[in-house]
Design an enzyme around this catalytic site. Structure first.
Site, PDB file in Angstrom:
ATOM      1  N   LYS A  15     -33.485  -4.313  12.277  1.00  0.00           N
ATOM      2  CA  LYS A  15     -32.196  -4.198  11.571  1.00  0.00           C
ATOM      3  C   LYS A  15     -31.418  -5.480  11.839  1.00  0.00           C
ATOM      4  O   LYS A  15     -31.649  -6.154  12.844  1.00  0.00           O
ATOM      5  CB  LYS A  15     -31.414  -2.997  12.119  1.00  0.00           C
ATOM      6  CG  LYS A  15     -30.359  -2.478  11.183  1.00  0.00           C
ATOM      7  CD  LYS A  15     -30.926  -1.559  10.111  1.00  0.00           C
ATOM      8  CE  LYS A  15     -29.876  -1.216   9.081  1.00  0.00           C
ATOM      9  NZ  LYS A  15     -30.331  -0.223   8.115  1.00  0.00           N
ATOM     10  N   ASP A  17     -28.063  -2.726   3.228  1.00  0.00           N
ATOM     11  CA  ASP A  17     -27.471  -1.587   3.943  1.00  0.00           C
ATOM     12  C   ASP A  17     -25.985  -1.634   3.588  1.00  0.00           C
ATOM     13  O   ASP A  17     -25.619  -2.227   2.550  1.00  0.00           O
ATOM     14  CB  ASP A  17     -27.709  -1.712   5.462  1.00  0.00           C
ATOM     15  CG  ASP A  17     -27.346  -0.437   6.221  1.00  0.00           C
ATOM     16  OD1 ASP A  17     -28.114   0.528   6.167  1.00  0.00           O
ATOM     17  OD2 ASP A  17     -26.276  -0.383   6.855  1.00  0.00           O
TER      18      ASP A  17
END
Ligand code: NDP
Length: 463
Positions: free
Chosen positions: A138, A178
């Site tokens: 991430k 995201d």
């Protein structure tokens, strides 16, 4: 070897719980969300870990909870007044036992190392559940795209990629979007990567369709949540969502497409929210208006009630104490699709009291541990994020396949594969929960199933 999770030596389990509690770093508040994600997984797998010694013999827990590396860098970019601004960029490459690191980029002022470690850790098991060869990672920045001009977003994305490109590649690490990173940001990031490397390759997913994106990637996470929920309700012997009132939080990519799919199957989504407030529209949320406000105008939800007088706008200041207005509205099924810890114990109790029978997490870790415990304790169906929102990364995996083969799948093919994947995830975690003596517990089912795949790969690959 399936074991009954309820028949593990209590003393050993107690010691394991003490060890898990000791992993919390009291001196680092940033790490609280990471600990929350880690604690849930470790508590689920503790009985398995204690019974099958190959995991402790290979120090799997100690290895799994440490990222392979955290890359942290300075991002210098030019604002609209030609003034240099500075933000921090990150990429957490957590675990690549199953494939290249894969996970989104988040641009939001709340981003820090702890948030990205939590999201990266979740991503490892989520990606494992898809059955695709994908590791977990991430990244992101504390940059806030809200209120910025297109030029400023482009300037930031180019500067961010000037550093990030050194650490990513189509077989090494493949970021996606995201919160705060949609098609616009992915386009600018990809453009810069291409300029620096001269490589036209699938290094990012979520690209616009006309230069290598997959059809249905924007819809994938939201649609996937609904496919998985329908399957879970079927397996648990409950009525489908058709004709039922549903509540959704958020009004971004995941929420919009969850609402869209709810309409496709004949359900009635009556709420949505953003960081400033919530809308309750008892006749059903006006999706076209919502898309116009959020995707085109990037406006606040307050605008919605100017077009629909019968809809109620509830600002955050009027939310129930310790809770979120959306979860206090009567519904059959609830879909938290905004952000972490947005569904608290107070909210869970309201859902239970109002007769809700199912909660599915579209966002990452939107429910607090106390909320999950109340929801499961009251016998509601509960689909955890790492299973319910895996549709996004699954279609990102399909995008990588299409890029590698220089082909394009049709919309119908992507949708069929997505649906199959979500149904497969649901049956897999339900079966795992059953096999391990905790039938109906989709949290344990998802954690154990994902963990076994990653841990077995780590053991097979050695150190
Ligand atoms: P978007 O940026 O498109 O939308 C985020 C939504 O959440 C917006 O409505 C935003 O409101 C709201 N929001 C953000 N922070 C807060 C907050 N602190 N309080 C209340 N509302 C908030 O993001 P996505 O829809 O892509 O992501 C939503 C969630 O889903 C995240 O948890 C993400 O990690 C997860 N997810 C996303 C995937 C994807 O494919 N996009 C895949 C898997 C998971 P506002 O506009 O006012 O900020």
């Amino acid at each position: 070897m399936a074991i009954n999770l309820n028949q593990v030596d209590e003393k050993k389990l107690h010691k394991a719980k003490e060890y898990i509690a000791s992993l919390r770093n009291p001196n680092c508040a940033e790490d609280d969300v990471f600990f929350q994600a880690m604690e849930e997984v470790l508590l689920s797998i503790a009985p398995l870990y204690l019974s099958d010694h190959k995991y402790s013999e290979n120090s799997i827990v100690q290895r799994l909870i440490k990222p392979d590396r955290i890359i942290k860098f300075k991002v210098e970019w030019l604002d609209r007044n030609n003034k240099i601004q500075v933000n921090t960029g990150y990429r957490v490459q957590f675990n690549n036992a199953l494939g290249a690191y894969k996970g989104g980029l988040r641009f939001h002022p709340s981003v820090n190392e702890g948030v990205l470690k939590f999201l990266g850790f979740e991503q490892i098991l989520k990606n494992a559940l898809t059955g695709l060869p994908l590791g977990g990672g991430k990244g992101g920045s504390d940059f806030d795209p809200k209120g910025k001009t297109d030029f400023e977003v482009m300037s930031f994305c180019s500067a961010f990629m000037r550093e990030l490109h050194k650490y990513i590649g189509p077989r090494m690490d493949v970021p996606a979007g995201d919160i705060g990173v949609g098609a616009r940001e992915i386009g600018y990031l990809y453009g810069e990567y291409k300029k620096i490397t001269s490589q036209y390759e699938g290094v990012l997913t979520g690209k616009p369709f006309f230069f290598g994106g997959s059809l249905m990637r924007p819809q994938a996470t939201g649609y996937g949540v609904i496919y998985l929920t329908e399957k879970m309700l079927e397996l648990e012997g409950k009525d489908s969502l058709e004709g039922k009132i549903c509540t959704v939080s958020g009004s971004g990519n995941v929420a919009l497409h969850a609402i869209e799919k709810l309409y496709h199957i004949g359900a009635i989504p009556v709420t949505c929210s953003d960081s400033k407030g919530a809308i309750y529209d008892p006749r059903g949320v006006d999706l076209d208006l919502l898309k116009e406000l959020k995707l085109e105008k990037r406006a606040s939800l307050e605008e919605y009630s100017k077009f629909h007088k019968e809809a109620q706008y509830i600002p955050v200041s009027k939310y129930p104490k310790g809770g979120h207005a959306v979860w206090h509205i009567e519904c059959y099924a609830a879909f938290p699709c905004a952000t972490q810890n947005e569904l608290t114990e107070v909210d869970a109790k309201a859902l239970i009291k109002n007769g809700c029978i199912s909660v599915s997490e579209g966002a990452n870790m939107p429910s607090t541990p106390e909320a999950i415990s109340a929801i499961q304790g009251a016998g509601l169906c509960f689909a955890p994020a790492k299973a319910a929102n895996a549709g996004g990364v699954a279609v990102s995996g399909f995008e990588m396949s299409q890029n590698a083969q220089m082909i394009r799948w049709t919309f119908d093919k992507v949708e069929e594969e997505l649906k199959n994947t979500m149904v497969h995830i649901c049956t897999d975690i339900a079966q795992t929960a059953h096999d391990y003596g905790v039938p109906g517990n989709y949290v344990d089912g998802a954690n154990i199933s994902g963990f076994k795949r990653v841990a077995d790969a780590m053991i097979a690959e050695g150190i």
